[in-house]
Design an enzyme around this catalytic site. Structure first.
Site, mmCIF file in Angstrom:
data_model
loop_
_atom_site.group_PDB
_atom_site.id
_atom_site.type_symbol
_atom_site.label_atom_id
_atom_site.label_comp_id
_atom_site.label_asym_id
_atom_site.label_seq_id
_atom_site.Cartn_x
_atom_site.Cartn_y
_atom_site.Cartn_z
ATOM 1 N N GLU A 1 -9.660 6.471 -9.056
ATOM 2 C CA GLU A 1 -8.254 6.697 -8.747
ATOM 3 C C GLU A 1 -7.954 8.181 -8.588
ATOM 4 O O GLU A 1 -7.179 8.575 -7.708
ATOM 5 C CB GLU A 1 -7.372 6.094 -9.855
ATOM 6 C CG GLU A 1 -7.344 4.582 -9.868
ATOM 7 C CD GLU A 1 -6.749 4.000 -8.599
ATOM 8 O OE1 GLU A 1 -5.950 4.683 -7.933
ATOM 9 O OE2 GLU A 1 -7.083 2.852 -8.265
ATOM 10 N N TYR B 1 1.346 5.823 -12.102
ATOM 11 C CA TYR B 1 0.557 4.994 -11.186
ATOM 12 C C TYR B 1 -0.871 4.798 -11.709
ATOM 13 O O TYR B 1 -1.364 3.676 -11.801
ATOM 14 C CB TYR B 1 0.513 5.598 -9.785
ATOM 15 C CG TYR B 1 -0.608 4.994 -8.983
ATOM 16 C CD1 TYR B 1 -0.493 3.716 -8.457
ATOM 17 C CD2 TYR B 1 -1.835 5.659 -8.828
ATOM 18 C CE1 TYR B 1 -1.534 3.114 -7.780
ATOM 19 C CE2 TYR B 1 -2.880 5.073 -8.144
ATOM 20 C CZ TYR B 1 -2.721 3.795 -7.624
ATOM 21 O OH TYR B 1 -3.762 3.200 -6.963
ATOM 22 N N ASP C 1 1.834 3.239 -5.394
ATOM 23 C CA ASP C 1 1.317 4.397 -4.675
ATOM 24 C C ASP C 1 1.972 4.417 -3.299
ATOM 25 O O ASP C 1 2.893 3.653 -3.014
ATOM 26 C CB ASP C 1 -0.211 4.345 -4.591
ATOM 27 C CG ASP C 1 -0.706 3.291 -3.627
ATOM 28 O OD1 ASP C 1 0.045 2.333 -3.335
ATOM 29 O OD2 ASP C 1 -1.850 3.411 -3.156
ATOM 30 N N CYS D 1 -0.349 -3.269 6.459
ATOM 31 C CA CYS D 1 1.005 -2.712 6.566
ATOM 32 C C CYS D 1 0.932 -1.191 6.694
ATOM 33 O O CYS D 1 1.449 -0.443 5.870
ATOM 34 C CB CYS D 1 1.836 -3.120 5.349
ATOM 35 S SG CYS D 1 3.619 -2.900 5.564
ATOM 36 N N CYS E 1 1.324 -7.154 11.636
ATOM 37 C CA CYS E 1 2.193 -8.171 11.036
ATOM 38 C C CYS E 1 1.641 -9.582 11.222
ATOM 39 O O CYS E 1 1.807 -10.441 10.348
ATOM 40 C CB CYS E 1 3.594 -8.074 11.632
ATOM 41 S SG CYS E 1 4.461 -6.537 11.190
ATOM 42 N N CYS F 1 -0.566 -10.441 8.369
ATOM 43 C CA CYS F 1 -0.047 -10.216 7.017
ATOM 44 C C CYS F 1 0.255 -11.539 6.324
ATOM 45 O O CYS F 1 1.032 -12.354 6.833
ATOM 46 C CB CYS F 1 1.220 -9.365 7.073
ATOM 47 S SG CYS F 1 1.937 -9.054 5.439
ATOM 48 N N CYS G 1 8.930 -11.512 4.645
ATOM 49 C CA CYS G 1 9.179 -10.076 4.849
ATOM 50 C C CYS G 1 10.536 -9.857 5.515
ATOM 51 O O CYS G 1 10.782 -10.300 6.628
ATOM 52 C CB CYS G 1 8.065 -9.465 5.700
ATOM 53 S SG CYS G 1 8.278 -7.692 6.001
#
Length: 387
Positions: free
Chosen positions: A116, A200, A218, A288, A295, A298, A304
């Site tokens: 991370e 985070y 994030d 995304c 899309c 997704c 959405c």
């Protein structure tokens, strides 16, 4: 953490409408599709889509920015994540094992922590070889704690932002000195006590390694949830972040009518908060995207808000007692309209003067006066310290 590159091509709407008759037919087909998904969509979002976008305003309810019952979202997201989890070959991404002992979980926490920190402002493809070399040199937090800053910086060379490496070292030394070489097992203690770990990173480590039900937010998840809930407000404002953190928290909340981890049901035992969080990051990073979001691929598209708004101009009807006073007026309804774009400040121009002190001996040898860079501050990177 923004951990992947983004396509630069513009968003391309593949659907067009020509003539009132064609429009009505397509609206009927869409209405039929929405009817099939009504049970899921209305369980996730408080009200059905029905209010019309007009001009630069789109009246809608404040509750349209709230995830009510995330069960169907979690199931759909995890099913998708199972198909893509290993595609990008990230060595730190492993299936969650609830049967690991304390030492093994702490080791997983260390691996996730290193990844991370490396992924902050750095692409995945760049990080992977650095991560592999790091884990070969410092396979455990105890190994890292015995290193010195010069060794750590040498291994970090090329990743940039060297303060990240120094904080990793300081954090490892504190873990060994204060926690017997085992990272804290919850996000609160990680954030409060380990240098370089913010909200985070603490959420990522605690959810993935320890299975704690804590959210992450994030850059990728911020963008994803801004679109999912059609939040159009200054992206760094506290009120905006509160909405998005709450939505992220809802996504790792399994305590709803369907049961929880404690019920022992097969469906719930397959749900882990770390997998949800990694799935959100992966979806934001690969599907995304900032520009040219996919899309059609997704898994969350049926629910959405931004996608629905971009296709139909419809949003939840605004009850006068629940009208959203938070979002700013919209002039476009593309998916990429969200999150709200901020005007960047013009870069500051500076004039820097550098003096180099050189001494040449009678034998023709050249010597330069070098000063070690400070421990704090942005002046002088390790790349400038070589002869």
């Amino acid at each position: 953490m923004i951990n992947d590159d983004h396509s630069t091509s513009d968003y391309d709407s593949s659907e067009s409408h020509s003539g009132a008759s064609s429009y009505q037919n397509k609206r009927k087909r869409k209405a039929s599709t929405r009817k099939n998904n009504s049970n899921n969509s209305q369980s996730l979002l408080r009200e059905p889509v029905q209010s019309v976008f007009s001009g630069d305003a789109y009246p809608h309810t404040s509750s349209s920015h709230v995830i009510i019952s995330p069960g169907a979202l979690q199931d759909t997201l995890l099913e998708w994540y199972g198909t893509v989890q290993a595609i990008r070959g990230m060595p730190w991404r492993k299936p969650y094992n609830p049967y690991l002992g304390p030492e093994e979980r702490s080791q997983r926490a260390y691996e996730i922590w290193v990844s991370e920190i490396m992924l902050q402002q750095t692409q995945v493809t760049t990080v992977i070889p650095y991560y592999m070399r790091w884990m070969e040199m410092y396979p455990t937090v105890r190994d890292l704690a015995t290193a010195d800053i010069d060794e750590v910086n040498a291994l970090w060379k090329g990743l940039g932002y060297y303060s990240r490496a120094s904080r990793l070292l300081a954090g490892a030394q504190k873990v060994v000195a204060n926690y017997h070489g085992m990272l804290p097992v919850n996000a609160r203690d990680l954030e409060a006590n380990i240098p370089g770990i913010g909200r985070y990173s603490a959420g990522a480590i605690a959810s993935i390694a320890y299975g704690e039900h804590v959210p992450i937010l994030d850059g990728n998840v911020h963008r994803l949830l801004s679109r999912f809930l059609a939040v159009y407000a200054p992206p760094k404002a506290k009120a905006t972040l509160d909405i998005l953190w709450a939505a992220a928290a809802a996504m790792v909340d399994f305590n709803e009518s369907r049961g929880s981890l404690s019920t022992g049901s097969t469906s719930e035992l397959l749900k882990y908060p770390g997998d949800i969080n990694q799935a959100l990051i992966e979806l934001g990073s690969t599907i995304c995207r900032v520009r040219d979001p996919s899309c059609d691929a997704c898994p969350l598209r049926p629910w959405c808000r931004a996608y629905e708004l971009s296709r139909t101009g419809y949003m939840p009807a605004a009850d006068i007692e629940d009208v959203c006073s938070f979002c700013e007026p919209l002039r476009e309804t593309n998916v990429t309209t969200f999150p709200m774009k901020m005007n960047r400040k013009k870069p500051r121009e500076e004039l820097d003067i550098v003096n180099v002190i050189e001494w040449t001996s009678s034998m023709g040898e050249r010597w330069f006066l070098m000063v070690r860079r400070p421990d704090r501050g942005k002046l002088l990177s390790p790349d400038m310290l070589s002869d």
